[in-house]
Design a protein around this motif. Structure first.
Motif, mmCIF file in Angstrom:
data_model
loop_
_atom_site.group_PDB
_atom_site.id
_atom_site.type_symbol
_atom_site.label_atom_id
_atom_site.label_comp_id
_atom_site.label_asym_id
_atom_site.label_seq_id
_atom_site.Cartn_x
_atom_site.Cartn_y
_atom_site.Cartn_z
ATOM 1 N N GLN A 94 -33.481 -62.558 114.855
ATOM 2 C CA GLN A 94 -32.675 -63.774 114.699
ATOM 3 C C GLN A 94 -33.379 -64.815 113.844
ATOM 4 O O GLN A 94 -32.970 -65.959 113.789
ATOM 5 N N SER A 95 -34.405 -64.428 113.172
ATOM 6 C CA SER A 95 -35.244 -65.371 112.450
ATOM 7 C C SER A 95 -34.623 -65.814 111.138
ATOM 8 O O SER A 95 -33.868 -65.086 110.503
ATOM 9 N N ASP A 96 -34.988 -67.006 110.736
ATOM 10 C CA ASP A 96 -34.592 -67.502 109.421
ATOM 11 C C ASP A 96 -35.681 -67.160 108.395
ATOM 12 O O ASP A 96 -35.647 -67.636 107.277
ATOM 13 N N ARG A 97 -36.611 -66.316 108.789
ATOM 14 C CA ARG A 97 -37.725 -65.929 107.911
ATOM 15 C C ARG A 97 -37.465 -64.618 107.180
ATOM 16 O O ARG A 97 -38.385 -64.031 106.627
ATOM 17 N N TYR A 98 -36.236 -64.153 107.137
ATOM 18 C CA TYR A 98 -35.930 -62.907 106.443
ATOM 19 C C TYR A 98 -36.338 -62.950 104.983
ATOM 20 O O TYR A 98 -36.696 -61.941 104.398
ATOM 21 N N VAL A 99 -36.282 -64.118 104.402
ATOM 22 C CA VAL A 99 -36.646 -64.253 102.990
ATOM 23 C C VAL A 99 -38.097 -63.806 102.761
ATOM 24 O O VAL A 99 -38.426 -63.308 101.694
ATOM 25 N N ASP B 10 -38.455 -60.109 115.522
ATOM 26 C CA ASP B 10 -37.544 -61.246 115.662
ATOM 27 C C ASP B 10 -36.355 -61.080 114.723
ATOM 28 O O ASP B 10 -36.421 -61.448 113.552
#
Length: 125
Positions: free
Chosen positions: A33-38, A31
């Motif tokens: 496009q996720s905001d979970r890169y952190v 994914d």
């Protein structure tokens, strides 16, 4: 911090040295496009804490010199944590064995790097 550096170098080395392997990261299973890169960047710190605990618990069992103890620690980490997780990922996700193998190698490098760092930090103990 050392494990984060090893992870980032491993990622870039994969892209530069094995571009056909790196192209697999464009598969929809990843994914982008996720905001979970952190979570990716937090992973080495979590692994570092776990490996620190593991080192404190089992460093007395490791025998040999500085390099031997660091490598043995990395091999133990691979056997106990990395290999079983890679087995699970390969059996459950549509990823190539080569890609999973590269993750296994990165896990081994992280384990050895952590073992060498812990051995250096605890040399006087």
């Amino acid at each position: 911090m050392l494990l984060l550096v090893v992870s980032i170098i491993g990622l870039y080395a994969t892209v530069w040295l094995f571009p056909r392997l790196a192209i697999q990261y464009f598969d929809p299973v990843f994914d982008a496009q996720s905001d979970r890169y952190v979570l990716y960047f937090a992973h080495p710190f979590i692994v570092g804490l776990a490996l620190s605990w593991f080192w404190e618990r089992f460093r007395g069992v490791l025998k040999g010199n500085f390099l031997g103890r660091g490598i043995e620690f990395g091999i133990l980490y691979v056997g106990v944590a990395v290999f079983p997780m890679m087995w699970l990922i390969y059996s459950a996700m549509n990823v190539s064995l080569t890609l999973v193998g590269s993750w296994l190698l990165l896990g081994a490098l992280q384990g050895v790097a952590a073992g060498l760092l812990f051995e250096k930090m605890n040399a006087g103990r």
